[in-house]
Design an enzyme around this catalytic site. Structure first.
Site, PDB file in Angstrom:
ATOM      1  N   MET A 137      90.116  33.102  65.551  1.00 14.55           N
ATOM      2  CA  MET A 137      89.484  34.417  65.710  1.00 14.55           C
ATOM      3  C   MET A 137      90.381  35.553  65.227  1.00 14.55           C
ATOM      4  O   MET A 137      89.942  36.442  64.508  1.00 14.55           O
ATOM      5  CB  MET A 137      89.086  34.640  67.172  1.00 14.55           C
ATOM      6  CG  MET A 137      88.244  35.891  67.349  1.00 14.55           C
ATOM      7  SD  MET A 137      87.822  36.219  69.059  1.00 14.55           S
ATOM      8  CE  MET A 137      86.689  34.904  69.426  1.00 14.55           C
ATOM      9  N   ARG A 185      59.727  40.069  49.161  1.00 13.44           N
ATOM     10  CA  ARG A 185      60.508  40.559  50.289  1.00 13.44           C
ATOM     11  C   ARG A 185      59.915  41.878  50.752  1.00 13.44           C
ATOM     12  O   ARG A 185      59.429  41.983  51.870  1.00 13.44           O
ATOM     13  CB  ARG A 185      61.979  40.714  49.864  1.00 13.44           C
ATOM     14  CG  ARG A 185      62.917  41.109  50.966  1.00 13.44           C
ATOM     15  CD  ARG A 185      64.371  41.160  50.528  1.00 13.44           C
ATOM     16  NE  ARG A 185      64.669  42.234  49.603  1.00 13.44           N
ATOM     17  CZ  ARG A 185      65.905  42.632  49.278  1.00 13.44           C
ATOM     18  NH1 ARG A 185      66.956  42.017  49.798  1.00 13.44           N
ATOM     19  NH2 ARG A 185      66.099  43.611  48.422  1.00 13.44           N
ATOM     20  N   LYS A 233      74.663  51.458  50.773  1.00 16.14           N
ATOM     21  CA  LYS A 233      74.183  50.894  52.046  1.00 16.14           C
ATOM     22  C   LYS A 233      75.304  50.092  52.709  1.00 16.14           C
ATOM     23  O   LYS A 233      76.315  49.789  52.059  1.00 16.14           O
ATOM     24  CB  LYS A 233      72.963  50.001  51.786  1.00 16.14           C
ATOM     25  CG  LYS A 233      73.246  48.802  50.888  1.00 16.14           C
ATOM     26  CD  LYS A 233      71.964  48.100  50.458  1.00 16.14           C
ATOM     27  CE  LYS A 233      72.268  46.929  49.529  1.00 16.14           C
ATOM     28  NZ  LYS A 233      71.040  46.331  48.964  1.00 16.14           N
ATOM     29  N   TYR A 247      93.749  24.471  65.713  1.00 16.91           N
ATOM     30  CA  TYR A 247      92.615  23.846  66.410  1.00 16.91           C
ATOM     31  C   TYR A 247      92.158  22.592  65.676  1.00 16.91           C
ATOM     32  O   TYR A 247      92.043  22.590  64.449  1.00 16.91           O
ATOM     33  CB  TYR A 247      91.422  24.807  66.457  1.00 16.91           C
ATOM     34  CG  TYR A 247      91.554  25.924  67.472  1.00 16.91           C
ATOM     35  CD1 TYR A 247      91.827  25.671  68.808  1.00 16.91           C
ATOM     36  CD2 TYR A 247      91.370  27.246  67.072  1.00 16.91           C
ATOM     37  CE1 TYR A 247      91.914  26.708  69.724  1.00 16.91           C
ATOM     38  CE2 TYR A 247      91.448  28.287  67.981  1.00 16.91           C
ATOM     39  CZ  TYR A 247      91.729  28.011  69.307  1.00 16.91           C
ATOM     40  OH  TYR A 247      91.811  29.037  70.209  1.00 16.91           O
TER      41      TYR A 247
HETATM   42  C1  PLP Z   1      71.327  46.213  47.608  1.00 16.85           C
HETATM   43  C2  PLP Z   1      70.356  46.653  46.596  1.00 16.85           C
HETATM   44  C3  PLP Z   1      70.799  47.147  45.350  1.00 16.85           C
HETATM   45  C4  PLP Z   1      72.247  47.067  44.911  1.00 16.85           C
HETATM   46  O1  PLP Z   1      72.516  45.726  44.566  1.00 16.85           O
HETATM   47  P1  PLP Z   1      73.920  45.265  43.922  1.00 16.85           P
HETATM   48  O2  PLP Z   1      73.636  43.863  43.532  1.00 16.85           O
HETATM   49  O3  PLP Z   1      74.913  45.386  44.995  1.00 16.85           O
HETATM   50  O4  PLP Z   1      74.201  46.143  42.768  1.00 16.85           O
HETATM   51  C5  PLP Z   1      69.857  47.683  44.493  1.00 16.85           C
HETATM   52  N1  PLP Z   1      68.536  47.704  44.822  1.00 16.85           N
HETATM   53  C6  PLP Z   1      68.073  47.208  45.994  1.00 16.85           C
HETATM   54  C7  PLP Z   1      66.619  47.239  46.276  1.00 16.85           C
HETATM   55  C8  PLP Z   1      68.960  46.652  46.910  1.00 16.85           C
HETATM   56  O5  PLP Z   1      68.502  46.142  48.054  1.00 16.85           O
END
Ligand code: PLP
Length: 380
Positions: free
Chosen positions: A311, A141, A43, A263
């Site tokens: 930046m 969640r 992802k 800055y």
């Molecule tokens: C992002 C995610 C993972 C992977 O998590 P890592 O800690 O990066 O290995 C696995 N399962 C779910 C549901 C996630 O949201």
């Protein structure tokens, strides 16, 4: 200085060692074998490293199951991983079921409503459709509860329309091995997954893999560990470093003692100092929290980041750099073996995940891939 020649216009360079990702994949696979198998989480564009490149490498390593967060991510991954299963963690938004079934994506269903909509989609096509069921065991969640799952299995019409291939949950405290949540989520999950005896089970992401075999179930879902992030804070990182981030030095100046920098004039030199201004800033994902705290490395030597990260630019005290090494056009390393993602995250008061996924589009990405058995590397 070959890098300078071949990347003459690259202000900052992220080098992604695909061979190290391959090695990390093998490490995790071995760790959970022979009872569990590895899927890969790609992802957020494989945590910023390039989902297409990473996923096609992992297919070559034997990975056949990928997780992404959204439908758009799944659609752009499809071309790279033709033969693999793509699970979509957020499941279909209402009305998007048709796009999921048309592309053969496996939705992770996170509510009874999503299950009902997916069952409708299946009836529309007159065939059972595969899915994963996400069980909430304490994250609060996404996912259905044990009570929801009982309602679901008594709804024969819905159950007959879908094929739950995978029942999964997500741990909230896996990076704290002694946290009581780890056991309680495991128990809660075992009760719920027992309602779906034909499905396979998945609990662990990267950190969960290192809790022990009880958490491995049938499938593990690592993301971070594949990309070199240490899966358990405080342990010796068993993963190979994957990324190196370097920024181009654009100016060097010698200044007197008591010169103010940047800055807010937050840094004052305490000696005659050589300052190097490098072309990387918070717009590139270098956390502003590294102001007066972070560092870069030149020839393996630590160069403090002085003043505020801006930046597009950051300033380093390069007084102690080897002669001729800190010059305009040279590169200063911000993430690498001397300064790992986790080191940088600690100093910036965040986690490696945030560091990696924040690295901006302006940074040139280049890929190294292992070639043959001679240990040589080839730039792709
Ligand atoms: C992002 C995610 C993972 C992977 O998590 P890592 O800690 O990066 O290995 C696995 N399962 C779910 C549901 C996630 O949201």
């Amino acid at each position: 200085m070959n890098d300078c020649q071949s990347f003459g216009r690259a202000e900052a360079i992220l080098t992604i060692n695909l061979a190290a990702i391959f090695e990390n994949w093998r490490t995790l696979e071995r760790r959970v074998a022979p009872f569990a198998r590895c899927a890969a989480v790609v992802k957020a564009d494989a945590y910023g490293l390039g989902a297409a490149q990473v996923a096609s490498l992992l297919v070559r390593a034997g990975c056949r199951r990928f997780f992404v967060a959204t439908l758009d991510e799944a659609l752009s991954l499809r071309a790279a991983v033709d033969c693999a299963e793509i699970f979509v963690l957020s499941g279909p938004l209402p009305g998007a079921e048709g796009e999921f079934s048309a592309a053969n994506f496996v939705p992770v269903l996170n509510s009874l409503k999503q299950v009902a909509d997916w069952a409708n989609e299946a009836r529309h096509w007159g065939r059972r459709l595969p899915c994963a069921l996400h069980i909430d065991t304490g994250m609060s969640r996404l996912g259905i509860t044990y009570a929801d799952a009982q309602v679901l299995i008594s709804d024969i019409r819905t159950v007959k329309a879908i094929i739950p291939k995978l029942v999964m949950t997500h741990l909230s405290c896996a990076d704290e091995p002694t946290h009581p949540m780890n056991r309680s989520q495991l128990c809660e999950f075992s009760n719920t997954r027992a309602l779906f005896p034909r499905a396979q089970a998945s609990i662990a992401a990267s950190a969960g893999i290192f809790l022990g075999t009880a958490w491995h179930a049938d499938w593990v879902r690592p993301g971070a560990a594949l990309y070199g992030i240490c899966p358990q804070p405080g342990i010796n990182n068993p993963m190979a470093q994957v990324v190196r981030l370097e920024a181009r030095i654009v100016q060097v100046r010698k200044v007197e003692t008591d010169t103010l920098v940047g800055y807010g004039a937050t840094y004052r030199t305490h000696r005659r100092t050589t300052l190097a201004t490098a072309a990387i800033g918070y717009a590139d994902g270098l956390p502003r929290a590294l102001s007066n705290r972070g560092c870069g490395y030149i020839d393996g030597k630590r160069m403090p980041l002085v003043g505020r990260v801006t930046m597009d630019l950051s300033v380093f005290d390069v007084t102690d750099a080897p002669e001729g090494a800190a010059v305009p056009g040279a590169l200063i390393e911000l993430i690498g073996v001397s300064n790992t993602i986790d080191d940088v995250a600690n100093v910036a008061d965040t986690i490696g995940y945030e560091i990696l996924t924040s690295l901006g589009k302006r940074i040139h990405r280049r890929y190294l891939e292992h070639q043959g058995i001679d240990g040589g590397h080839r730039i792709l």
